[in-house]
Design a protein around this motif. Structure first.
Motif, short mmCIF file in Angstrom:
data_model
loop_
_atom_site.label_atom_id
_atom_site.label_comp_id
_atom_site.label_asym_id
_atom_site.label_seq_id
_atom_site.Cartn_x
_atom_site.Cartn_y
_atom_site.Cartn_z
N TYR A 72 3.88 3.66 -5.69
CA TYR A 72 2.89 2.22 -5.56
C TYR A 72 3.59 0.99 -5.89
CZ TYR A 72 2.81 3.30 -10.52
OH TYR A 72 3.00 3.60 -11.92
N CYS A 116 7.98 -2.37 2.11
CA CYS A 116 7.56 -1.67 0.87
C CYS A 116 8.42 -2.22 -0.25
CB CYS A 116 7.76 -0.35 1.26
SG CYS A 116 6.49 0.26 2.32
N SER A 157 -0.02 -3.15 -0.19
CA SER A 157 -0.95 -2.11 -0.54
C SER A 157 -0.70 -0.73 0.54
CB SER A 157 -1.88 -2.43 -0.89
OG SER A 157 -2.73 -2.92 0.14
N GLN A 160 1.52 2.30 -0.59
CA GLN A 160 1.09 3.03 -1.79
C GLN A 160 0.95 4.53 -1.07
OE1 GLN A 160 -1.31 1.36 -4.31
NE2 GLN A 160 -2.40 3.41 -5.01
N GLY A 161 1.55 5.59 -1.92
CA GLY A 161 1.38 6.57 -1.53
C GLY A 161 2.19 7.47 -0.25
#
Length: 172
Positions: A72, A116, A157, A160-161
């Protein structure tokens, strides 16, 4: 009867002195004969042929690194990879570094995301990768690099993951 002077102890002393002199003389003779023979043996030139060679080192085979947990923005995670060694002897890896020639600057993120803000922290722990198991079977070593991948706080966001692949190189 008349007693003889010095018959017992004097003869014994004479014999002992003679035995010591004989032993010393014997050691001297052996040294004079053995010394040059030993010198000749150890300093003599030899004749013959010999050869030596070194084999070719085969590059290690690294799997792409996998991120061990959901990453994250602002977080870090472990990177796990396997190393295969086809060499007859062990190979030392001093450090892993990011291979920026693969993926997008060394990373591939699920869904093709490129926003990212990923970075890799080189690990300089050092690893000894064992020699191959047989002439046809390479050894396989699993390595986990603790906290080696970071996602910057500026990451979107949707990063994330996601599943992330990390391309690494080994420095020997």
């Amino acid at each position: 009867m008349m007693a003889r002077h010095g018959s017992g102890s004097g003869q014994r002393m004479l014999r002992a002195r003679f035995a010591r002199t004989l032993a010393t003389l014997g050691i001297l003779v052996v040294s004079l004969i053995a010394g040059p023979v030993a010198y000749g043996y150890w300093t003599g030139a030899g004749v013959g042929a010999g050869s030596a060679g070194s084999g070719t080192t085969v590059p290690l085979e690294l799997s792409a690194g996998a991120v061990s947990a959901g990453l994250y923005p602002g977080g870090s995670a472990n990177v796990t990879l396997t190393v295969k060694n086809s060499n007859a002897g062990p190979v030392r890896i001093n450090r892993f570094s990011l291979n920026t020639a693969l993926g997008t600057s060394g990373f591939t993120v699920e869904s093709g995301l490129t926003t990212c803000a990923l970075s890799f922290t080189a690990d300089s722990t050092g690893w000894d990768i064992v020699a191959r198991e047989s002439s046809t079977v390479a050894s396989t070593t699993s390595i986990t690099l603790g906290g080696a991948i970071l996602m910057g706080t500026g990451a979107t966001s949707d990063c994330q993951g996601k599943s992330i692949t990390v391309y690494l190189g080994a420095d020997s």
